[in-house]
Design an enzyme around this catalytic site. Structure first.
Site, PDB file in Angstrom:
ATOM      1  N   SER A  63       0.799  -1.242   0.000  1.00 38.94           N
ATOM      2  CA  SER A  63       0.000   0.000   0.000  1.00 38.94           C
ATOM      3  C   SER A  63       0.822   1.278   0.000  1.00 38.94           C
ATOM      4  CB  SER A  63      -0.945   0.013   1.187  1.00 38.94           C
ATOM      5  OG  SER A  63      -2.011  -0.871   0.937  1.00 38.94           O
ATOM      6  N   LYS A  66       0.308   3.246  -3.036  1.00 41.34           N
ATOM      7  CA  LYS A  66      -0.874   4.115  -3.209  1.00 41.34           C
ATOM      8  C   LYS A  66      -0.462   5.587  -3.223  1.00 41.34           C
ATOM      9  CE  LYS A  66      -3.931   0.749  -0.915  1.00 41.34           C
ATOM     10  NZ  LYS A  66      -4.525   0.332   0.359  1.00 41.34           N
ATOM     11  N   TYR A 191      -3.845  -2.768 -10.070  1.00 41.82           N
ATOM     12  CA  TYR A 191      -3.643  -2.363  -8.671  1.00 41.82           C
ATOM     13  C   TYR A 191      -2.705  -3.350  -7.950  1.00 41.82           C
ATOM     14  CZ  TYR A 191      -4.940  -2.281  -3.700  1.00 41.82           C
ATOM     15  OH  TYR A 191      -4.899  -2.302  -2.328  1.00 41.82           O
ATOM     16  N   TYR A 243      -4.760   3.681   8.019  1.00 39.57           N
ATOM     17  CA  TYR A 243      -6.143   3.188   8.111  1.00 39.57           C
ATOM     18  C   TYR A 243      -6.770   3.560   9.457  1.00 39.57           C
ATOM     19  CZ  TYR A 243      -3.557   0.640   4.660  1.00 39.57           C
ATOM     20  OH  TYR A 243      -2.707   0.337   3.644  1.00 39.57           O
ATOM     21  N   VAL A 261       1.161  -3.781   3.711  1.00 35.26           N
ATOM     22  CA  VAL A 261       1.116  -5.090   4.377  1.00 35.26           C
ATOM     23  C   VAL A 261       2.358  -5.960   4.133  1.00 35.26           C
ATOM     24  CG1 VAL A 261      -1.399  -5.310   4.656  1.00 35.26           C
ATOM     25  CG2 VAL A 261      -0.301  -6.150   2.565  1.00 35.26           C
TER      26      VAL A 261
HETATM   27  N1  GLN Z   1      -2.415  -5.334  -2.037  1.00 32.26           N
HETATM   28  C1  GLN Z   1      -2.921  -5.240  -0.696  1.00 32.26           C
HETATM   29  C2  GLN Z   1      -4.425  -5.422  -0.667  1.00 32.26           C
HETATM   30  O1  GLN Z   1      -5.078  -4.963  -1.531  1.00 32.26           O
HETATM   31  C3  GLN Z   1      -2.517  -3.922  -0.106  1.00 32.26           C
HETATM   32  C4  GLN Z   1      -3.040  -3.707   1.284  1.00 32.26           C
HETATM   33  C5  GLN Z   1      -2.101  -2.992   2.191  1.00 32.26           C
HETATM   34  O2  GLN Z   1      -0.901  -2.930   1.995  1.00 32.26           O
HETATM   35  N2  GLN Z   1      -2.667  -2.491   3.259  1.00 32.26           N
HETATM   36  O3  GLN Z   1      -4.958  -6.042   0.199  1.00 32.26           O
END
Ligand code: GLN
Length: 307
Positions: A63, A66, A191, A243, A261
């Site tokens: 993430s 992003k 994505y 988050y 993650v």
């Molecule tokens: N690719 C992961 C997902 O979509 C990214 C989530 C994350 O890093 N929080 O679940």
């Protein structure tokens, strides 16, 4: 300040915490990573770096990507993007579906999965296809890091595509509200590929320094965002970067930052430095347990927080 000594102190102090938390096993390829690893790198305005731990070991930035896609998208779409994705913290898990139905398919912010999927969709529309959009994101990360060799890990992306139900559900729900313009499968796959970008803490810390200096890389002197745009990205990292634990992270660390993650976190100290930390085990919110602790120790020891 003796940054190397401070990082070495942190490396010692986090040792006992390395067994806490759990690696992200909902993406099977990520579950294979040795969970006891730790690395931390800071990059200063001059380009000088200080590191401890496995700072040359690549990991999946997940993430954190992003932030890259959002940086590209605000440069293209300006304020029109905010009709499709908000700028408020969600207070929900990164992959939550609940709020999305109540709020008519408009995700709260670009750093939860639904918001990031909308951003990828907008890039696909703008660049005329999923491969073109992915290439632009890859070129952006190569440019900000000054490293033309960066790649995404196809095995991690494929592994996530095989367990994609929840992200496909998010995208389908948004499509039902006309907030996804392209083919759902293509959008989610793009994505995942973007999330699977592999970098180490030295590369990641170097890449993100543009956000510490108002959108302008102090090392290459290239301007990637305007000052106003960089302010917005940093504000979103502070309020939404972790988050439903964003408040707690701001409370304990006090820096704009984004987690993934894969166990990575990037943070910026405005006008001073960018920091990347990595340790694969996650807390219950999906943020690196030791990474968060290391950043907390860093801002406590140095007094370098935005508050
Ligand atoms: N690719 C992961 C997902 O979509 C990214 C989530 C994350 O890093 N929080 O679940």
């Amino acid at each position: 300040m003796n940054y190397q000594k401070i990082l070495e102190e942190i490396e010692l102090e986090i040792q006992g915490a390395l067994e806490h938390g759990k690696v992200a096993d909902y993406i099977p390829a990520l579950a294979e990573v040795d969970p006891y690893q730790f690395a931390m790198t800071i990059t200063l305005e001059s380009g000088e770096q200080f590191s401890v731990g496995k700072s040359k070991e690549k990991f999946s930035i997940q993430s954190i990507s992003k932030v890259l896609a959002f940086s590209l998208a605000i440069d293209i779409y300006s304020t029109s993007l905010y009709k499709r994705v908000g700028v408020e913290p969600s207070g929900s898990a990164f992959n939550s579906l609940v709020q999305l139905e109540y709020e008519n398919g408009i995700p709260r912010n670009p750093f939860i999965n639904a918001g990031a999927i909308v951003v990828v969709d907008a890039l696909i529309t703008h660049f005329g296809g999923n491969y073109a959009a992915l290439e632009k994101v890859m070129n952006f990360v190569r440019e900000i890091s000054g490293n033309a060799d960066l790649q995404f890990d196809a095995i991690v992306a494929k592994s996530e595509m095989e367990h994609a139900s929840r992200n496909l559900a998010l995208a389908q729900l948004m499509k039902s509200f006309n907030n996804i313009e392209n083919d759902v499968h293509d959008v989610v796959q793009t994505y995942f590929r973007q999330c699977a970008i592999s970098m180490n803490t030295q590369e990641l810390s170097r890449a993100m320094i543009y956000l510490a200096f108002d959108g302008k890389d102090p090392i290459s002197k290239k301007e990637f965002l305007s000052e106003a745009q960089a302010k917005r990205v940093n504000a979103l990292m502070l309020t939404c970067g972790h988050y439903d634990a964003s408040g707690e992270f701001a409370f304990n660390v006090g820096l704009p930052a984004k987690s993934g993650v894969g166990g990575g976190i990037v943070a910026v100290v405005p006008n001073v430095m960018s920091i990347a930390v990595w340790s694969p085990r996650l807390n219950s919110h999906g943020n690196s347990h030791v990474g968060t602790l290391a950043l907390q120790l860093f801002t406590t020891k140095t007094g370098l927080s935005i508050f």
